[in-house]
Scaffold this motif. Structure first.
Motif, PDB file in Angstrom:
ATOM      1  N   ILE A 154      33.973  17.266  10.418  1.00  0.00           N
ATOM      2  CA  ILE A 154      35.019  16.848  11.365  1.00  0.00           C
ATOM      3  C   ILE A 154      34.349  16.651  12.711  1.00  0.00           C
ATOM      4  CG2 ILE A 154      37.184  17.493  12.476  1.00  0.00           C
ATOM      5  CD1 ILE A 154      37.385  16.871   9.462  1.00  0.00           C
ATOM      6  N   ASP A 155      34.357  15.406  13.199  1.00  0.00           N
ATOM      7  CA  ASP A 155      33.612  15.064  14.422  1.00  0.00           C
ATOM      8  C   ASP A 155      34.504  14.527  15.518  1.00  0.00           C
ATOM      9  OD1 ASP A 155      34.350  12.700  13.261  1.00  0.00           O
ATOM     10  OD2 ASP A 155      32.314  11.855  13.150  1.00  0.00           O
ATOM     11  N   ARG A 156      35.793  14.878  15.466  1.00  0.00           N
ATOM     12  CA  ARG A 156      36.731  14.427  16.493  1.00  0.00           C
ATOM     13  C   ARG A 156      37.814  15.482  16.684  1.00  0.00           C
ATOM     14  NH1 ARG A 156      37.709   8.989  13.373  1.00  0.00           N
ATOM     15  NH2 ARG A 156      35.544   9.505  12.878  1.00  0.00           N
ATOM     16  N   PRO A 157      38.706  15.316  17.651  1.00  0.00           N
ATOM     17  CA  PRO A 157      39.630  16.397  18.009  1.00  0.00           C
ATOM     18  C   PRO A 157      40.815  16.580  17.069  1.00  0.00           C
ATOM     19  CG  PRO A 157      39.987  14.521  19.436  1.00  0.00           C
ATOM     20  CD  PRO A 157      38.768  14.205  18.638  1.00  0.00           C
ATOM     21  N   ALA A 158      40.929  15.759  16.041  1.00  0.00           N
ATOM     22  CA  ALA A 158      42.044  15.905  15.112  1.00  0.00           C
ATOM     23  C   ALA A 158      41.632  15.347  13.758  1.00  0.00           C
ATOM     24  CB  ALA A 158      43.289  15.215  15.625  1.00  0.00           C
ATOM     25  N   PHE A 159      42.331  15.791  12.715  1.00  0.00           N
ATOM     26  CA  PHE A 159      42.075  15.285  11.370  1.00  0.00           C
ATOM     27  C   PHE A 159      43.310  15.550  10.520  1.00  0.00           C
ATOM     28  CE2 PHE A 159      40.669  19.664  11.654  1.00  0.00           C
ATOM     29  CZ  PHE A 159      41.081  20.258  10.462  1.00  0.00           C
ATOM     30  N   ARG A 170      48.861  16.830  10.183  1.00  0.00           N
ATOM     31  CA  ARG A 170      47.868  16.485  11.199  1.00  0.00           C
ATOM     32  C   ARG A 170      47.401  17.779  11.847  1.00  0.00           C
ATOM     33  NH1 ARG A 170      47.054  16.187  16.507  1.00  0.00           N
ATOM     34  NH2 ARG A 170      45.842  14.447  17.386  1.00  0.00           N
ATOM     35  N   ALA A 171      46.102  18.010  11.882  1.00  0.00           N
ATOM     36  CA  ALA A 171      45.542  19.238  12.437  1.00  0.00           C
ATOM     37  C   ALA A 171      44.845  18.945  13.754  1.00  0.00           C
ATOM     38  CB  ALA A 171      44.574  19.874  11.457  1.00  0.00           C
ATOM     39  N   GLU A 172      45.314  19.576  14.817  1.00  0.00           N
ATOM     40  CA  GLU A 172      44.641  19.502  16.107  1.00  0.00           C
ATOM     41  C   GLU A 172      43.526  20.539  16.113  1.00  0.00           C
ATOM     42  OE1 GLU A 172      44.012  18.099  20.048  1.00  0.00           O
ATOM     43  OE2 GLU A 172      45.328  17.341  18.465  1.00  0.00           O
ATOM     44  N   LEU A 276      42.090   8.872  11.532  1.00  0.00           N
ATOM     45  CA  LEU A 276      41.597  10.249  11.516  1.00  0.00           C
ATOM     46  C   LEU A 276      40.966  10.555  10.157  1.00  0.00           C
ATOM     47  CD1 LEU A 276      44.582  12.173  13.196  1.00  0.00           C
ATOM     48  CD2 LEU A 276      42.513  11.273  14.282  1.00  0.00           C
ATOM     49  N   PRO A 277      39.909  11.354  10.134  1.00  0.00           N
ATOM     50  CA  PRO A 277      39.329  11.750   8.851  1.00  0.00           C
ATOM     51  C   PRO A 277      40.255  12.710   8.117  1.00  0.00           C
ATOM     52  CG  PRO A 277      38.288  12.974  10.618  1.00  0.00           C
ATOM     53  CD  PRO A 277      39.200  11.964  11.278  1.00  0.00           C
ATOM     54  N   THR A 278      40.032  12.875   6.831  1.00  0.00           N
ATOM     55  CA  THR A 278      40.831  13.784   6.007  1.00  0.00           C
ATOM     56  C   THR A 278      39.949  14.878   5.436  1.00  0.00           C
ATOM     57  OG1 THR A 278      42.436  12.075   5.402  1.00  0.00           O
ATOM     58  CG2 THR A 278      42.290  13.993   3.956  1.00  0.00           C
TER      59      THR A 278
END
Length: 587
Positions: A154-159, A170-172, A276-278
């Motif tokens: 996970i390389d961003r602020p949400a997924f 959606r996960a922050e 967003l990635p999963t």
């Protein structure tokens, strides 16, 4: 370029941890005594998040019940958010049912104050179970907030976080934890530098809108919060004007910030949810945050107590109560109390036992009370079932949905065996292929021998409290020569019987008359020794045996069943049933 910064004033409140609960409750009361009036009076202090758990509200109102109205008003106005959990739990060390009851209780309590925060807030759990998105979806939640356990993929602020059943939220991702805005500076310039450094260090893990978590463990927002935000905004407004902005070294317009105080729900309403990635399954990576994996194996006594309490409630007390209690609603308050203790212990710093020894003692005590309460409800239901099923014999109840054959521990008499054994078959006491004797009880059981000084009180206790079913009492004085160690050389036998004695037996007395006569004889002969003997209808044995088939959520009368594999000796120190062999190493 203008970058939004969403300031979320909050606290993270461990009910018990490096100090016991009473100590932390005192600090909680002091914090909220100062914070709530400030929140009410300062309209620029738009919002405060009370850690996503309702236990802190109940703990505070236990000491300050007069503040209930103010808390309700602030919550209804959107100035104060609470819930949805009752406590922030550890997800791996408690049962799935405990997690569900935790959310149910938290949401129900929050509804009494205007409603729960509609976010799966998971800020400090030591990793996350794969089923959590499924659980949150069952409660209608679309968002989760997590910190520990997120992998490097996970390389961003949400997924998007997906459970094995396909449920997705959606996960922050709080890449720096829930305290990146802790200890906000009183100076606007210093605050700006902290925000800039945070965004540079975190890089792509911070979105275009920065979530500034202004709080930390047992911390209240500083008194200068709303003032420094206003000063910050004023300075940024000047920066955004043609005269105030200037240009950077590369000739581009420098970044400015738009700082606003608001709720977590408000932030998530505008947070991006595309591209967003999963991630599917558990979040158990320690790549960016310590997962404290040792808590899963420390203080095994706490983990065992948790399992016993949960299973006693889930698999015994509740199903038996629902199936057999004459009025289950009368038992529900007891079940609620037991669940409350189990849920309180589900808090991550409680069940994880990474705490002060006093905390662990308190946790074990709560589990003990929950277990005893659940056992009492279960026993009450069993007694109710026995009065509803008009069949003679040993009754077996199955609290599970599936049909079962189990090893059971029962008390049997020769009459039980004669009634249970199939017609045409003889019971052979020497054939132990179907049972194992654990203990035996004679038809006449000597309870104790006492002195004349103690006997009246001891026998009265037996008649009133221990064996109130006694209908008749027979007093028999043994010959003097049979009594060793007696001053008078005499022993008086007190026989407790459940039925009237006839024939050649000495005259039976009522319990009250027997106590009077016993008192007179003890007074006449202080050296008299008294033997209390309890009469059972017949001798019995406690045995381990197979139950036979018992239908799901149903009952059956016990019948003897031969074991499918007979247990035999294996050498001098072993046993075998043909499938499993056990030998004791005597070296």
């Amino acid at each position: 370029m203008v970058r939004s910064v969403h300031v979320l004033p909050h606290t993270h409140w461990d009910r018990e941890w490096y100090d016991p609960f009473p100590t932390f409750r005192g600090r909680l009361v002091a914090m909220l005594d100062e914070l709530l009036p400030r929140l009410e009076a300062d309209q620029a202090f738009h919002h405060f998040q009370l850690d996503g758990q309702m236990a802190v509200v109940d703990d505070y109102l236990t000491v300050r019940p007069q503040q209930r109205k103010l808390i309700g008003e602030l919550s209804t106005a959107g100035r104060l958010s609470m819930g949805p959990w009752y406590v922030l739990p550890d997800e791996f060390l408690v049962s799935g049912e405990t997690l569900i009851r935790n959310l149910q209780l938290g949401i129900a309590r929050a509804e009494e104050f205007g409603g729960a925060m509609h976010v799966g807030y998971l800020p400090d759990m030591f990793g996350h179970i794969a089923a959590m998105p499924q659980l949150l979806r069952l409660f209608g939640f679309e968002h989760a907030v997590v910190w520990r356990g997120v992998p490097l993929s996970i390389d961003r602020p949400a997924f998007f976080w997906e459970s094995p059943d396909g449920s997705t939220v959606r996960a922050e991702y709080l890449s720096a934890g829930y305290g990146n805005g802790s200890g906000m500076p009183a100076d606007a310039a210093q605050l700006r530098e902290r925000i800039r450094m945070f965004t540079e260090v975190q890089g792509e893990l911070v979105g275009q809108t920065v979530l500034w978590m202004a709080g930390m463990d047992h911390e209240a927002p500083p008194p200068h919060l709303s003032r420094v935000v206003a000063e910050f905004q004023s300075q940024e407004s000047l920066r955004s004007t043609p005269d105030g902005a200037g240009t950077g070294e590369d000739g581009e317009e420098p970044e400015t910030y738009d700082l606003r105080i608001g709720s977590l729900s408000e932030y998530l309403q505008v947070a991006p949810s595309t591209d967003l990635p999963t991630h599917r399954g558990e979040l158990r990576s320690g790549a960016r945050a310590n997962l404290l994996m040792g808590v899963t194996s420390n203080r095994v006594d706490v983990k065992i107590a948790a399992a016993v309490a949960e299973r006693t409630l889930e698999r015994l007390a509740e199903p038996l109560c629902a199936l057999w209690s004459a009025d289950p609603s009368r038992e529900q308050p007891l079940l609620d109390l037991a669940w409350l203790e189990v849920i309180r212990n589900a808090a991550h710093d409680s069940i994880c036992a990474c705490s002060h020894d006093e905390v662990v003692d308190a946790v074990l005590h709560r589990y003990a009370e929950a277990i005893r309460t659940a056992q009492g409800v279960a026993q009450s239901a069993v007694l109710s079932a026995s009065s509803q099923i008009h069949k003679s014999g040993i009754l077996l109840l199955n609290p599970c949905a599936r049909e079962r054959v189990e090893l059971v521990e029962i008390d049997v008499t020769a009459s039980d065996l004669a009634g249970a054994w199939s017609a045409g078959q003889e019971f052979e006491t020497s054939d132990q292929s179907w049972f194992q004797v654990l203990s035996e009880r004679a038809a006449h059981e000597e309870l104790h021998i006492s002195t004349a000084a103690d006997a009246p009180l001891i026998v009265a206790r037996e008649l009133i409290f221990e064996h109130p079913e006694t209908a008749q009492v027979v007093l028999i004085e043994r010959p003097e020569s049979a009594a060793e160690g007696s001053d008078s050389g005499a022993i008086l036998e007190v026989h407790l019987l459940g039925e009237l004695v006839g024939g050649e037996t000495p005259t039976a007395l009522s319990p009250l008359d027997a106590l009077s006569e016993l008192g007179r004889r003890c007074e006449r002969d202080p050296g008299l020794r008294i033997s209390t003997v309890l009469h059972h209808p017949e001798a019995s044995s406690r045995v381990l045996t197979m139950s036979g088939q018992v239908p799901g959520f149903g009952w059956a009368l016990w019948e003897p069943h031969a074991a499918s594999s007979k247990v035999q000796s294996l050498g001098p120190w072993g046993l075998t049933n043909g499938l499993i062999s056990v030998e004791v190493d005597t070296t």
